[in-house]
Design an enzyme around this catalytic site. Structure first.
Site, PDB file in Angstrom:
ATOM      1  N   ASN A  49      66.875 103.773 -13.359  1.00  0.00           N
ATOM      2  CA  ASN A  49      66.145 103.744 -12.101  1.00  0.00           C
ATOM      3  C   ASN A  49      66.842 104.736 -11.177  1.00  0.00           C
ATOM      4  O   ASN A  49      67.884 104.442 -10.618  1.00  0.00           O
ATOM      5  CB  ASN A  49      66.175 102.317 -11.518  1.00  0.00           C
ATOM      6  CG  ASN A  49      65.502 102.229 -10.165  1.00  0.00           C
ATOM      7  OD1 ASN A  49      64.843 103.175  -9.721  1.00  0.00           O
ATOM      8  ND2 ASN A  49      65.655 101.094  -9.494  1.00  0.00           N
ATOM      9  N   LYS A  73      65.896 105.819  -8.373  1.00  0.00           N
ATOM     10  CA  LYS A  73      65.652 105.549  -6.948  1.00  0.00           C
ATOM     11  C   LYS A  73      65.335 106.870  -6.226  1.00  0.00           C
ATOM     12  O   LYS A  73      64.739 107.757  -6.836  1.00  0.00           O
ATOM     13  CB  LYS A  73      66.837 104.811  -6.331  1.00  0.00           C
ATOM     14  CG  LYS A  73      67.233 103.590  -7.175  1.00  0.00           C
ATOM     15  CD  LYS A  73      68.235 102.676  -6.533  1.00  0.00           C
ATOM     16  CE  LYS A  73      68.543 101.530  -7.474  1.00  0.00           C
ATOM     17  NZ  LYS A  73      69.438 100.540  -6.887  1.00  0.00           N
ATOM     18  N   HIS A 114      61.051  95.556  -7.101  1.00  0.00           N
ATOM     19  CA  HIS A 114      62.495  95.800  -7.001  1.00  0.00           C
ATOM     20  C   HIS A 114      63.012  95.189  -5.698  1.00  0.00           C
ATOM     21  O   HIS A 114      62.309  95.193  -4.676  1.00  0.00           O
ATOM     22  CB  HIS A 114      62.770  97.308  -7.039  1.00  0.00           C
ATOM     23  CG  HIS A 114      64.224  97.602  -7.176  1.00  0.00           C
ATOM     24  ND1 HIS A 114      65.078  97.574  -6.104  1.00  0.00           N
ATOM     25  CD2 HIS A 114      64.984  97.876  -8.257  1.00  0.00           C
ATOM     26  CE1 HIS A 114      66.309  97.841  -6.526  1.00  0.00           C
ATOM     27  NE2 HIS A 114      66.278  98.028  -7.830  1.00  0.00           N
ATOM     28  N   GLU A 150      64.977  96.243  -3.525  1.00  0.00           N
ATOM     29  CA  GLU A 150      64.967  97.151  -2.370  1.00  0.00           C
ATOM     30  C   GLU A 150      63.577  97.189  -1.736  1.00  0.00           C
ATOM     31  O   GLU A 150      63.434  97.315  -0.518  1.00  0.00           O
ATOM     32  CB  GLU A 150      65.445  98.551  -2.788  1.00  0.00           C
ATOM     33  CG  GLU A 150      66.957  98.563  -3.009  1.00  0.00           C
ATOM     34  CD  GLU A 150      67.443  99.517  -4.073  1.00  0.00           C
ATOM     35  OE1 GLU A 150      66.708 100.447  -4.446  1.00  0.00           O
ATOM     36  OE2 GLU A 150      68.582  99.310  -4.551  1.00  0.00           O
ATOM     37  N   GLU A 176      67.696  91.146 -11.781  1.00  0.00           N
ATOM     38  CA  GLU A 176      68.648  91.954 -11.026  1.00  0.00           C
ATOM     39  C   GLU A 176      69.178  91.143  -9.842  1.00  0.00           C
ATOM     40  O   GLU A 176      68.544  91.122  -8.774  1.00  0.00           O
ATOM     41  CB  GLU A 176      67.957  93.221 -10.501  1.00  0.00           C
ATOM     42  CG  GLU A 176      67.391  94.097 -11.588  1.00  0.00           C
ATOM     43  CD  GLU A 176      67.277  95.542 -11.132  1.00  0.00           C
ATOM     44  OE1 GLU A 176      67.828  96.408 -11.803  1.00  0.00           O
ATOM     45  OE2 GLU A 176      66.647  95.790 -10.084  1.00  0.00           O
ATOM     46  N   GLY A 208      74.110  98.040  -6.892  1.00  0.00           N
ATOM     47  CA  GLY A 208      74.762  99.111  -6.141  1.00  0.00           C
ATOM     48  C   GLY A 208      76.085  98.706  -5.511  1.00  0.00           C
ATOM     49  O   GLY A 208      76.637  99.442  -4.697  1.00  0.00           O
ATOM     50  N   SER A 267      74.733  97.004 -11.205  1.00  0.00           N
ATOM     51  CA  SER A 267      76.027  97.594 -11.571  1.00  0.00           C
ATOM     52  C   SER A 267      76.289  97.556 -13.079  1.00  0.00           C
ATOM     53  O   SER A 267      77.430  97.388 -13.520  1.00  0.00           O
ATOM     54  CB  SER A 267      77.167  96.927 -10.795  1.00  0.00           C
ATOM     55  OG  SER A 267      76.982  97.114  -9.402  1.00  0.00           O
TER      56      SER A 267
HETATM   57  P1  PGA Z   1      72.631  99.726  -9.860  1.00  0.00           P
HETATM   58  O1  PGA Z   1      71.070  99.531  -9.557  1.00  0.00           O
HETATM   59  O2  PGA Z   1      72.777  99.894 -11.352  1.00  0.00           O
HETATM   60  O3  PGA Z   1      73.034 100.952  -9.109  1.00  0.00           O
HETATM   61  O4  PGA Z   1      73.327  98.492  -9.392  1.00  0.00           O
HETATM   62  C1  PGA Z   1      70.245  98.804 -10.431  1.00  0.00           C
HETATM   63  C2  PGA Z   1      68.854  98.737  -9.874  1.00  0.00           C
HETATM   64  O5  PGA Z   1      68.704  98.622  -8.646  1.00  0.00           O
HETATM   65  O6  PGA Z   1      67.853  98.807 -10.614  1.00  0.00           O
END
Ligand code: PGA
Length: 255
Positions: free
Chosen positions: A9, A11, A93, A95, A165, A171, A211
Site C-alpha cells: 500500500n 499510500k 483503510h 486512514e 490492520e 506506521g 508495521s
Molecule cells: P504500515 O502501513 O505497514 O506502514 O504500518 C500498513 C497499512 O496502512 O496498510
C-alpha cells in the site's frame, strides 16, 4: 490450503518516475509464484498496469467512490477501475475511516460498488489503541465485519480479501505480536465460518497490516490464519519489499 499474498500500500507516496522505476525493478526480478498486489496512486495505475510484465503482480487502487457515476467531482468509480482491467481496490483503510470520516455504511457501499464491477475489495478493519485497551478489539472487528459486509451474497463474499490492520500498529513501528495478530485473524476466520460456512470461509484470505516488514514477516505469515500482509512503509523501497516477497515465496513452496 492458504497461499501467502504480499500486498503493498504505497499510500500518497512516489512520483510518477519513482513508481515506474519500482515496476521496472519488479519486472527484472527472477520468476516467482507468490501473488503480489500493489496499491498504487490512482493517477499512475494505467501506466503501471501497462508496464507490469509479471502475471502474478496485480495493480490495485487505494480507494473508490460509493457511487456508480455522475456529478461527484474528484471521485473515481469502481466501473472506471474495472475499465482499466484493474482487479483489486483497497477499501475501508483506517486512514480513510479516521481522517476522512468514512463510516461502516459508506465502506459497505464501496464494497458493493467494487463487487458489482468485478473488482476485488481488499477490505480493511481493525481497532484503535484505546479500543484495544478497553478490551473492545473483538466487538469492534465484529461490528466492522457485520456492517462492512452487510447484504452481500455468498458469491460476493468469496471475492473479498480481508486485511486486519490494528490502527495502533499502522506506521508506528509497533507490530502486533504474532499471538495478538493470530488471535484476531482466528476470530475473523471463525466469524466468516459461522456466517458463510466452512468451505467458503476457508477460501477468504485474511492479510495482516501494521508495521509488517522483512524482519517480522516470517513469523507473522507462519501463523495458521495469517495469509500474508498489507504492507505500507516497507512496500516503498523495492529491495525491502522484494525480501518480503521472497519470504512468502519460501513459505508458499513449503520451505
Ligand atoms: P504500515 O502501513 O505497514 O506502514 O504500518 C500498513 C497499512 O496502512 O496498510
Amino acid at each position: 490450503m492458504k497461499k501467502i499474498i504480499v500486498a503493498g500500500n504505497w499510500k500518497m507516496n512516489k512520483t510518477y518516475l519513482e513508481a515506474k522505476q519500482f515496476i521496472a525493478q519488479m519486472n527484472q526480478k527472477s520468476s516467482f509464484g507468490t501473488e503480489v498486489i500493489l496499491g498504487v496512486p490512482a493517477l499512475y495505475s494505467d501506466t503501471l498496469y501497462a508496464n507490469n510484465q509479471k502475471e502474478n503482480v496485480h495493480i490495485a487502487l487505494q480507494n473508490c467512490s460509493d457511487q456508480s457515476e455522475g456529478a461527484f467531482t474528484g471521485e473515481i468509480s469502481a466501473r472506471m477501475i474495472a475499465s482499466l482491467a484493474v482487479k483489486y481496490c483497497i477499501v475501508g483503510h483506517s486512514e480513510r475511516r479516521t481522517i476522512y470520516g468514512e463510516t461502516d455504511d459508506l465502506v459497505n457501499a464501496k464494497v458493493k460498488q467494487l463487487l458489482d464491477s468485478n473488482v476485488r475489495p481488499i477490505f480493511c478493519l481493525g481497532e484503535t489503541l484505546s479500543e484495544r485497551e478497553l478490551d473492545q478489539t473483538f466487538s469492534i472487528v465484529e461490528r466492522q465485519l457485520t456492517l462492512g459486509l452487510q447484504d452481500l451474497s455468498n458469491e460476493d463474499v468469496s471475492n473479498i480479501v480481508i486485511a486486519y490492520e490494528p490502527v495502533w500498529a499502522i506506521g508506528t513501528g509497533i507490530t502486533a505480536s504474532k499471538e495478538q495478530a493470530e488471535e484476531v485473524h482466528a476470530f475473523t476466520a471463525n466469524y466468516l465460518k459461522e456466517k458463510y460456512g466452512s468451505p467458503l470461509a476457508s477460501t477468504i484470505p485474511i492479510l495482516y497490516g501494521g508495521s509488517c516488514n522483512e524482519k517480522n514477516a516470517l513469523e507473522l505469515f507462519s501463523q495458521p490464519n495469517i495469509w500474508g500482509g498489507l504492507i505500507g512503509g516497507a512496500s516503498l523501497q523495492f529491495e525491502v519489499f522484494e525480501n518480503i516477497i521472497d519470504i512468502a515465496e519460501k513459505l508458499n513452496n513449503g520451505r
